[in-house]
Design a protein around this motif. Structure first.
Motif, PDB file in Angstrom:
ATOM      1  N   GLN A 137       0.852  -1.174   0.000  1.00 21.91           N
ATOM      2  CA  GLN A 137       0.000   0.000   0.000  1.00 21.91           C
ATOM      3  C   GLN A 137       0.898   1.237   0.000  1.00 21.91           C
ATOM      4  N   PRO A 138       0.351   2.414  -0.390  1.00 22.98           N
ATOM      5  CA  PRO A 138       1.216   3.591  -0.506  1.00 22.98           C
ATOM      6  C   PRO A 138       2.034   3.885   0.743  1.00 22.98           C
ATOM      7  N   GLU A 139       1.458   3.688   1.922  1.00 23.27           N
ATOM      8  CA  GLU A 139       2.216   3.999   3.138  1.00 23.27           C
ATOM      9  C   GLU A 139       3.399   3.059   3.335  1.00 23.27           C
ATOM     10  N   GLN A 140       3.333   1.849   2.762  1.00 20.19           N
ATOM     11  CA  GLN A 140       4.449   0.920   2.880  1.00 20.19           C
ATOM     12  C   GLN A 140       5.549   1.227   1.868  1.00 20.19           C
ATOM     13  N   ALA A 141       5.161   1.630   0.674  1.00 19.90           N
ATOM     14  CA  ALA A 141       6.143   1.880  -0.375  1.00 19.90           C
ATOM     15  C   ALA A 141       6.707   3.295  -0.328  1.00 19.90           C
ATOM     16  N   LEU A 142       5.936   4.247   0.207  1.00 21.80           N
ATOM     17  CA  LEU A 142       6.297   5.658   0.097  1.00 21.80           C
ATOM     18  C   LEU A 142       6.426   6.351   1.440  1.00 21.80           C
ATOM     19  N   PHE A 143       6.569   5.582   2.510  1.00 23.52           N
ATOM     20  CA  PHE A 143       6.570   6.170   3.854  1.00 23.52           C
ATOM     21  C   PHE A 143       7.719   7.168   4.055  1.00 23.52           C
ATOM     22  N   ASP A 144       8.840   6.971   3.346  1.00 24.24           N
ATOM     23  CA  ASP A 144       9.994   7.839   3.533  1.00 24.24           C
ATOM     24  C   ASP A 144      10.107   8.911   2.449  1.00 24.24           C
ATOM     25  N   ALA A 145       9.082   9.028   1.618  1.00 22.19           N
ATOM     26  CA  ALA A 145       9.062  10.039   0.557  1.00 22.19           C
ATOM     27  C   ALA A 145       8.325  11.282   1.050  1.00 22.19           C
ATOM     28  N   PRO A 146       8.481  12.422   0.380  1.00 24.51           N
ATOM     29  CA  PRO A 146       7.690  13.601   0.738  1.00 24.51           C
ATOM     30  C   PRO A 146       6.198  13.283   0.716  1.00 24.51           C
ATOM     31  N   ALA A 147       5.427  13.997   1.533  1.00 21.59           N
ATOM     32  CA  ALA A 147       4.022  13.672   1.752  1.00 21.59           C
ATOM     33  C   ALA A 147       3.217  13.650   0.450  1.00 21.59           C
ATOM     34  N   GLU A 148       3.574  14.518  -0.504  1.00 22.57           N
ATOM     35  CA  GLU A 148       2.789  14.585  -1.738  1.00 22.57           C
ATOM     36  C   GLU A 148       2.889  13.297  -2.554  1.00 22.57           C
ATOM     37  N   TYR A 149       3.889  12.489  -2.294  1.00 20.21           N
ATOM     38  CA  TYR A 149       4.030  11.239  -3.036  1.00 20.21           C
ATOM     39  C   TYR A 149       2.934  10.242  -2.681  1.00 20.21           C
TER      40      TYR A 149
END
Length: 220
Positions: A137-149
């Motif tokens: 899910q997005p929070e697993q793949a993008l947790f360390d990216a800027p919030a807009e990701y």
């Protein structure tokens, strides 16, 4: 543009379309201890057909399901694998990687990152799914990216793709595909299923080697 470049550009386009659409499969519910490991025939980085069962035919195998070939976490795992490989072999493990893509890109990836174990490709992700390796899910793949990701818009994905292309590691294939590792015994039974909860959730190698040693011990 070489044939390899054309394959990479096509894989970039798939990545961008999938990034925008978001995850379309359930999160991973990987096979667990006691499950029968599905066998399958895939091709390796040379284009030769290989069966997964050949890797556990003479003893336990470590079957590693990789993320895409542009994933920074996968590159970190490749580095760790090089460092840990002697320990895996000492525990009796035969190691094989299942990745996305085509043999040509798999061969280039293995060469670049010093991977010496067989690298098989599953571009349809059918074998991933058979082992229960679904989508982050997005929070697993993008947790360390800027919030807009987290909204995974096409504009954000395009900007990310172009930046990573300039760094020589473009994102490719399925951005949401999770990673997992399995220790499988000689009878083809899963002894350990390890599902990454986020992309840097690497297993402690001692967990894998302990499972391998138990798989070979009487009553283990």
């Amino acid at each position: 543009m070489t044939d390899l470049d054309e394959l990479v550009r096509a894989a970039e386009a798939r990545w961008l379309a999938a990034f925008e659409s978001g995850p379309t499969e359930p999160p991973s519910r990987v096979l667990v201890r006691g499950d029968t490991a599905p066998d399958a025939e895939l091709v390796d980085s040379s284009g030769a057909p290989r069966r997964l069962s050949e890797f556990w035919a003479a003893g336990p195998a470590l079957v590693m399901f990789w993320r895409h070939f542009g994933c920074s976490c996968g590159m970190d795992r490749a580095h760790r694998l090089v460092e840990e490989l002697d320990d895996y072999h000492a525990a009796g493990l035969r190691v094989v990687i299942v990745g996305q893509g085509e043999p040509e890109r798999a061969a280039a990836y293995a060469s670049k990152h010093g991977i010496t174990v067989p690298l098989l490709v599953d571009p349809s992700a059918d074998v991933y799914r058979a082992y229960g390796v679904g989508h982050y899910q997005p929070e697993q793949a993008l947790f360390d990216a800027p919030a807009e990701y987290l909204a995974h818009s096409r504009e954000t994905g395009q900007s990310f793709l172009e930046a990573r292309r300039e760094q020589g590691r473009p994102p490719v294939d399925d951005p949401w595909r999770a990673a997992a590792e399995f220790v499988i015994d000689q009878a083809g039974i899963v002894r350990l299923g390890y599902s990454y909860q986020y992309c840097e959730d690497f297993p402690d190698p001692r967990v894998l080697t302990a499972a391998a040693r138990l798989a070979q011990s009487p009553g283990g």
